[in-house]
Design a protein around this motif. Structure first.
Motif, PDB file in Angstrom:
ATOM      1  N   GLU A   1     -14.263  27.153   9.012  1.00 18.45           N
ATOM      2  CA  GLU A   1     -12.942  27.987   9.331  1.00 18.45           C
ATOM      3  C   GLU A   1     -12.020  27.052   9.905  1.00 18.45           C
ATOM      4  OE1 GLU A   1     -11.892  30.993   8.809  1.00 18.45           O
ATOM      5  OE2 GLU A   1     -13.731  31.154   7.331  1.00 18.45           O
ATOM      6  N   PHE A   2     -12.839  26.064  10.759  1.00 15.35           N
ATOM      7  CA  PHE A   2     -11.706  25.277  11.544  1.00 15.35           C
ATOM      8  C   PHE A   2     -11.589  24.093  10.564  1.00 15.35           C
ATOM      9  CE2 PHE A   2     -13.675  27.588  14.845  1.00 15.35           C
ATOM     10  CZ  PHE A   2     -12.450  27.918  15.575  1.00 15.35           C
ATOM     11  N   GLU A   3     -12.303  23.805   9.686  1.00 19.27           N
ATOM     12  CA  GLU A   3     -11.940  22.481   8.968  1.00 19.27           C
ATOM     13  C   GLU A   3     -10.798  22.814   7.742  1.00 19.27           C
ATOM     14  OE1 GLU A   3     -12.705  19.114   8.950  1.00 19.27           O
ATOM     15  OE2 GLU A   3     -14.262  20.267  10.153  1.00 19.27           O
ATOM     16  N   LYS A   4     -10.734  24.062   7.497  1.00 21.47           N
ATOM     17  CA  LYS A   4      -9.888  24.287   6.300  1.00 21.47           C
ATOM     18  C   LYS A   4      -8.359  24.503   6.994  1.00 21.47           C
ATOM     19  CE  LYS A   4     -10.994  29.278   5.608  1.00 21.47           C
ATOM     20  NZ  LYS A   4     -11.556  30.056   4.864  1.00 21.47           N
ATOM     21  N   LYS A   5      -8.051  24.724   8.129  1.00 20.09           N
ATOM     22  CA  LYS A   5      -6.808  24.843   8.504  1.00 20.09           C
ATOM     23  C   LYS A   5      -6.917  24.432   9.902  1.00 20.09           C
ATOM     24  CE  LYS A   5      -3.201  28.091   8.268  1.00 20.09           C
ATOM     25  NZ  LYS A   5      -2.677  29.326   8.873  1.00 20.09           N
ATOM     26  N   SER A   6      -5.923  23.501  10.553  1.00 23.80           N
ATOM     27  CA  SER A   6      -6.029  22.849  11.625  1.00 23.80           C
ATOM     28  C   SER A   6      -5.382  23.589  12.935  1.00 23.80           C
ATOM     29  CB  SER A   6      -5.078  21.366  11.562  1.00 23.80           C
ATOM     30  OG  SER A   6      -3.762  21.710  11.248  1.00 23.80           O
ATOM     31  N   THR A   7      -4.830  24.963  12.779  1.00 28.05           N
ATOM     32  CA  THR A   7      -4.314  25.639  13.838  1.00 28.05           C
ATOM     33  C   THR A   7      -5.551  25.972  14.709  1.00 28.05           C
ATOM     34  OG1 THR A   7      -4.278  27.684  12.643  1.00 28.05           O
ATOM     35  CG2 THR A   7      -2.374  26.219  12.544  1.00 28.05           C
ATOM     36  N   ALA A   8      -5.295  26.504  15.903  1.00 29.34           N
ATOM     37  CA  ALA A   8      -6.172  27.294  16.741  1.00 29.34           C
ATOM     38  C   ALA A   8      -6.411  28.346  16.046  1.00 29.34           C
ATOM     39  CB  ALA A   8      -5.667  27.209  17.971  1.00 29.34           C
ATOM     40  N   ILE A   9      -7.639  29.157  16.463  1.00 26.81           N
ATOM     41  CA  ILE A   9      -8.239  30.308  15.994  1.00 26.81           C
ATOM     42  C   ILE A   9      -8.648  31.250  17.081  1.00 26.81           C
ATOM     43  CG2 ILE A   9      -9.292  31.744  14.254  1.00 26.81           C
ATOM     44  CD1 ILE A   9      -9.908  28.968  12.761  1.00 26.81           C
ATOM     45  N   SER A  10      -8.112  32.415  17.239  1.00 23.14           N
ATOM     46  CA  SER A  10      -8.790  33.219  18.504  1.00 23.14           C
ATOM     47  C   SER A  10     -10.096  33.821  18.064  1.00 23.14           C
ATOM     48  CB  SER A  10      -7.785  34.409  18.914  1.00 23.14           C
ATOM     49  OG  SER A  10      -7.656  35.160  17.805  1.00 23.14           O
ATOM     50  N   ALA A  11     -11.218  33.937  19.072  1.00 22.85           N
ATOM     51  CA  ALA A  11     -12.372  34.447  18.933  1.00 22.85           C
ATOM     52  C   ALA A  11     -12.047  35.885  18.000  1.00 22.85           C
ATOM     53  CB  ALA A  11     -13.139  34.618  20.134  1.00 22.85           C
ATOM     54  N   ILE A  12     -11.181  36.492  18.445  1.00 27.75           N
ATOM     55  CA  ILE A  12     -11.025  37.933  17.960  1.00 27.75           C
ATOM     56  C   ILE A  12     -10.656  37.836  16.380  1.00 27.75           C
ATOM     57  CG2 ILE A  12      -9.496  39.968  18.126  1.00 27.75           C
ATOM     58  CD1 ILE A  12      -8.854  39.279  20.853  1.00 27.75           C
ATOM     59  N   THR A  13      -9.684  37.006  16.039  1.00 26.90           N
ATOM     60  CA  THR A  13      -9.592  36.553  14.656  1.00 26.90           C
ATOM     61  C   THR A  13     -10.809  36.416  14.052  1.00 26.90           C
ATOM     62  OG1 THR A  13      -7.021  35.871  15.120  1.00 26.90           O
ATOM     63  CG2 THR A  13      -7.930  35.273  12.940  1.00 26.90           C
ATOM     64  N   LEU A  14     -11.543  35.524  14.387  1.00 26.23           N
ATOM     65  CA  LEU A  14     -12.738  35.138  13.812  1.00 26.23           C
ATOM     66  C   LEU A  14     -13.892  36.189  13.627  1.00 26.23           C
ATOM     67  CD1 LEU A  14     -13.282  31.763  15.739  1.00 26.23           C
ATOM     68  CD2 LEU A  14     -13.046  32.211  12.968  1.00 26.23           C
ATOM     69  N   ILE A  15     -14.019  37.329  14.516  1.00 23.34           N
ATOM     70  CA  ILE A  15     -14.644  38.395  14.485  1.00 23.34           C
ATOM     71  C   ILE A  15     -14.235  39.180  13.601  1.00 23.34           C
ATOM     72  CG2 ILE A  15     -15.299  40.527  15.649  1.00 23.34           C
ATOM     73  CD1 ILE A  15     -15.205  38.509  18.509  1.00 23.34           C
ATOM     74  N   GLU A  16     -12.752  39.283  13.302  1.00 23.44           N
ATOM     75  CA  GLU A  16     -12.421  40.307  12.311  1.00 23.44           C
ATOM     76  C   GLU A  16     -12.727  39.685  10.866  1.00 23.44           C
ATOM     77  OE1 GLU A  16      -8.207  40.710  12.958  1.00 23.44           O
ATOM     78  OE2 GLU A  16      -8.214  41.852  14.690  1.00 23.44           O
ATOM     79  N   ARG A  17     -12.228  38.454  10.829  1.00 23.19           N
ATOM     80  CA  ARG A  17     -12.341  37.566   9.539  1.00 23.19           C
ATOM     81  C   ARG A  17     -13.874  37.537   9.118  1.00 23.19           C
ATOM     82  NH1 ARG A  17      -9.578  31.891   9.704  1.00 23.19           N
ATOM     83  NH2 ARG A  17      -7.700  33.379  10.313  1.00 23.19           N
ATOM     84  N   LEU A  18     -14.761  37.315   9.931  1.00 19.00           N
ATOM     85  CA  LEU A  18     -16.070  37.097   9.550  1.00 19.00           C
ATOM     86  C   LEU A  18     -17.192  38.419   9.726  1.00 19.00           C
ATOM     87  CD1 LEU A  18     -16.414  33.488  10.981  1.00 19.00           C
ATOM     88  CD2 LEU A  18     -15.761  34.165   8.553  1.00 19.00           C
TER      89      LEU A  18
END
Lengths: 126, 126
Positions: A16-33
């Motif tokens: 997830e962090f490899e494919k885009k270089s912006t920061a990601i919130s924990a909440i976003t990752l929880i939703e996304r994954l």
DNA sequence: TATTTAACGCAACTAAGTTGCATTAATTGT
DNA sequence: ACAATTAATGCAACTTAGTTGCGTTAAATA
């Protein structure tokens, strides 16, 4: 103690962090994954990746946790003392390479600084 | 919309900020004043005092809300763009008068900056 | 392939902050 | 000074980001 085993969860998160270089919130990752892994696992893996110097964390505008890739950090030393920029329109957060000079504060020893700038990003700044 | 009525709760809260000039977290106020007023009231009064330019708020190291007296703000405009310093030993937070220069960021419009410095305060810095 | 144990999923929990609503008390008019 | 008005309060229930404990699963290794 950081990552010991290269599990499926670790690979997914690193990707997830490899494919885009912006920061990601924990909440976003929880939703996304959420279909791929449990939120507890997400929090635990992120913590370990931070320990290992792959990611660094900081707090966004609501005090929510964000993570972004490190560049040149190790498990010994985090030197990501760069500011972060959060767009008040789209919510996106970027790491800024710009240096902000922290002046010496009399009678105090400054160990860490957290700088969050807010405004309009390049996409939302019309 | 800010304060309309000078109630007992408003007086008590203003008094807390009057007698000491350090910042105070919402949580601390809730603990300290729990016998005198409800936490809902505390949050609501603090919000109104911020609207009126008496207090300004920011997030401390765990993303918890802190409040401190303003100097020279009005309900129209908050210009408390100063950094805050939190001691990692005793937890105390102070407003710093020191200016931190935010450089121009290319392609972005910076509207706000939040700077939290962490380290040892004058009392804990031995 | 069997063994070891780090990592995972799940459910229950914690705690800061919010919301809805009935009650109380600060203000305003007479 | 008193009644009417309504902002402010208290309370209970809720929301939600993040954490914890524990039984199960799956990476590493021998």
């Amino acid at each position: 103690m950081g990552i010991l085993r290269k599990t499926k969860s670790v690979k997914i998160l690193l990707d997830e962090f490899e494919k885009k270089s912006t920061a990601i919130s924990a909440i976003t990752l929880i939703e996304r994954l959420h279909s791929k892994m449990n939120k507890t696992t997400i929090y635990r893996v992120l913590e370990k990746l931070e320990d290992d110097g792959f990611l660094h964390s900081f707090l966004g505008k609501n005090g929510h946790k964000w993570y972004a890739k490190c560049s040149g950090c190790s498990s010994d030393e985090h030197h990501d003392i760069h500011p972060h920029f959060q767009c008040t329109d789209c919510g996106k957060v970027d790491c800024l390479s710009t240096d902000v000079l922290i002046p010496n504060i009399p009678n105090r020893k400054v160990d860490m600084s957290q700088i969050l700038l807010q405004g309009k990003c390049e996409d939302c700044y019309t």
